[in-house]
Design an enzyme around this catalytic site. Structure first.
Site, PDB file in Angstrom:
ATOM      1  N   TYR A 134      18.545  15.615  34.768  1.00 41.22           N
ATOM      2  CA  TYR A 134      19.088  15.701  33.416  1.00 41.22           C
ATOM      3  C   TYR A 134      19.357  17.160  33.095  1.00 41.22           C
ATOM      4  O   TYR A 134      18.531  18.019  33.383  1.00 41.22           O
ATOM      5  CB  TYR A 134      18.083  15.120  32.419  1.00 41.22           C
ATOM      6  CG  TYR A 134      18.467  15.273  30.960  1.00 41.22           C
ATOM      7  CD1 TYR A 134      19.552  14.579  30.429  1.00 41.22           C
ATOM      8  CD2 TYR A 134      17.738  16.101  30.109  1.00 41.22           C
ATOM      9  CE1 TYR A 134      19.898  14.712  29.084  1.00 41.22           C
ATOM     10  CE2 TYR A 134      18.079  16.237  28.764  1.00 41.22           C
ATOM     11  CZ  TYR A 134      19.155  15.539  28.260  1.00 41.22           C
ATOM     12  OH  TYR A 134      19.488  15.674  26.930  1.00 41.22           O
ATOM     13  N   ASP A 148      18.817  24.346  37.422  1.00 38.61           N
ATOM     14  CA  ASP A 148      18.398  24.046  36.059  1.00 38.61           C
ATOM     15  C   ASP A 148      16.881  24.163  36.012  1.00 38.61           C
ATOM     16  O   ASP A 148      16.164  23.238  36.386  1.00 38.61           O
ATOM     17  CB  ASP A 148      18.874  22.647  35.653  1.00 38.61           C
ATOM     18  CG  ASP A 148      18.477  22.316  34.210  1.00 38.61           C
ATOM     19  OD1 ASP A 148      17.626  23.034  33.647  1.00 38.61           O
ATOM     20  OD2 ASP A 148      19.022  21.343  33.673  1.00 38.61           O
ATOM     21  N   LYS A 178      13.081  25.578  26.974  1.00 35.09           N
ATOM     22  CA  LYS A 178      11.682  25.183  26.785  1.00 35.09           C
ATOM     23  C   LYS A 178      10.731  26.393  26.710  1.00 35.09           C
ATOM     24  O   LYS A 178      10.743  27.072  25.701  1.00 35.09           O
ATOM     25  CB  LYS A 178      11.297  24.139  27.825  1.00 35.09           C
ATOM     26  CG  LYS A 178      12.257  22.925  27.698  1.00 35.09           C
ATOM     27  CD  LYS A 178      11.815  21.602  28.230  1.00 35.09           C
ATOM     28  CE  LYS A 178      12.706  20.501  27.666  1.00 35.09           C
ATOM     29  NZ  LYS A 178      13.597  19.851  28.593  1.00 35.09           N
TER      30      LYS A 178
END
Ligand SMILES: *Cc1c(COP(=O)(O)O)cnc(C)c1O
Length: 392
Positions: A118, A213, A241
């Site tokens: 994702y 990522d 994050k």
């Protein structure tokens, strides 16, 4: 919550350290940690102090601040492949901008991604695999035109042969391969030996850029992320994050010659009203500066290992450092197909049992347990005990 058999989400009202409290006063050991950002736990005093001090000076200026330069320097120092970095406000934005940049730099359109990975809700990356080995993407949500995902190729994670075949077929038009170097969005699936190196080689051979990522893995599996852990150097890296210390901040960066194509130095447009926001950079700096202490990652590894050992035998535990998943299966999970063989009903029942026993884990089998420095042996052992007391 429907995925774990509940109608309503639990509404939270406060958190402290490893604990969160719901609106009815229920208290839980929290393993979601806002899906990863909170490496020092909820309401970490140093982060709060930094944010409050920054807020008192003004929340946004629409002009450069010293803190964003300091944060950029801290990020570049930590992550091996980063020569230059751009701050944005979400991981989605980082992915979208990096894809645009890779397409501009290579003058190509195609992107190869892996099923089960994702990268935020970027249209082009919301693609699922069709049937077959590696396929052109089909939209995985309404609202994404087929025209957009037909430039996206989807391959199975950890499958070097299928990826090589896809690159052989589409290599000429391939702008980038984008990958979670440790997958976290199908539950934790580590890269098999040689997988990331093979991606590097396939990119070098085809002229495509390699995008890691590291929105989850960055500052989590090590200060330099998965690229440091596995010794593979991507061309571009996405961060999110942890980098924002619990506030909305993310980043993308990499090779200077690629990053120099970004406006205003280059011709590839990118902007954001709240990018490098003073509150978010204050939180990010407060967290990142403390990660220079090697003890941080020794502690996280020790805590992660204690949890892993305790959960063994209750399913299959897959863990890299401070990210882990307890899969409701006995078989190894190497890719998305394997993950989907896990018994999600059983996971739902376990989730409800844990919730009733004061332990809050992700309401989905396909997510991680996020270990933080705020999780002590007491919280870890309580969790192990709660999992151990579950019987179907
Ligand atoms: C969370 C996540 C994103 C998206 O970040 P947002 O800040 O939610 O937009 C992208 N990639 C990975 C690997 C993620 O886990």
């Amino acid at each position: 919550m429907r995925a774990v058999g509940l109608d309503e989400p639990v509404f939270m009202r406060r958190g402290a350290g490893a604990y969160i409290e719901d609106v009815d006063g229920g208290r839980y050991v929290d393993w979601v940690m806002s899906w990863g950002p909170l490496l020092f736990g909820h309401a970490d005093p140093d982060t709060i102090e930094a944010v409050v001090e920054a807020a008192a000076r003004g929340t946004t200026f629409g002009a450069p601040t010293e803190a964003e330069v300091e944060l950029a320097a801290e990020i570049v120092d930590a992550v091996p492949s980063l020569e230059k970095v751009r701050l944005v406000s979400s991981g989605t934005e980082a992915a979208m901008s990096a894809v645009r940049l890779a397409r501009a730099f290579t003058s190509r359109d195609r992107i190869l991604k892996f099923s089960g990975c994702y990268h935020g809700h970027v249209d082009a990356l919301l693609a699922s695999a069709g049937s077959g080995f590696a396929t052109l993407g089909i939209p995985s949500t309404p609202g994404v035109p087929t025209r957009v995902t037909e430039h996206t190729i989807v391959a199975p994670y950890n499958d070097v042969d299928a990826t090589a075949e896809a690159v052989a077929r589409y290599g000429e038009g391939l702008a980038a391969i984008i990958v979670e170097p440790v997958a976290g969005n199908m539950g934790v699936v580590p890269p098999e030996h040689g997988f990331l190196t093979a991606l590097r080689r396939l990119c070098d051979g085809s002229g495509a850029l390699l995008i890691f990522d590291e929105v989850i893995t960055g500052f989590r599996v090590g200060r330099g992320g998965a690229q440091e852990l596995y010794g593979v150097r991507p061309d571009l890296t996405l961060l999110g994050k942890i980098v924002g210390g619990g506030l909305p901040l993310a980043a993308f960066g990499g090779r200077a010659d690629v990053m120099d194509r970004l406006a205003p130095r280059g011709d590839v447009y990118q902007a954001g009203t709240l990018s490098g926001n003073p509150l978010a950079t204050a939180a990010g700096l407060s967290v990142l500066r403390r990660l220079r202490d090697e003890n941080v990652y020794r502690q996280l590894e020790r805590k992660g290992a204690r949890l892993e050992t305790g959960l063994a035998g209750h399913g299959r535990v897959q863990r890299v450092g401070a990210m882990a998943t307890l899969f409701m299966t006995d078989e190894p999970v190497r890719n998305f197909d394997d993950a989907q063989r896990a018994d999600t009903d059983r996971y739902g029942a376990l989730f409800r049992h844990l919730l009733a026993n004061g332990v809050y884990v992700a309401p989905s089998q396909f997510e991680c347990v996020f270990v933080s420095l705020a999780h002590g042996d007491e919280e870890i052992d309580r969790t192990i005990e709660a999992v151990g007391s579950y019987h179907d």
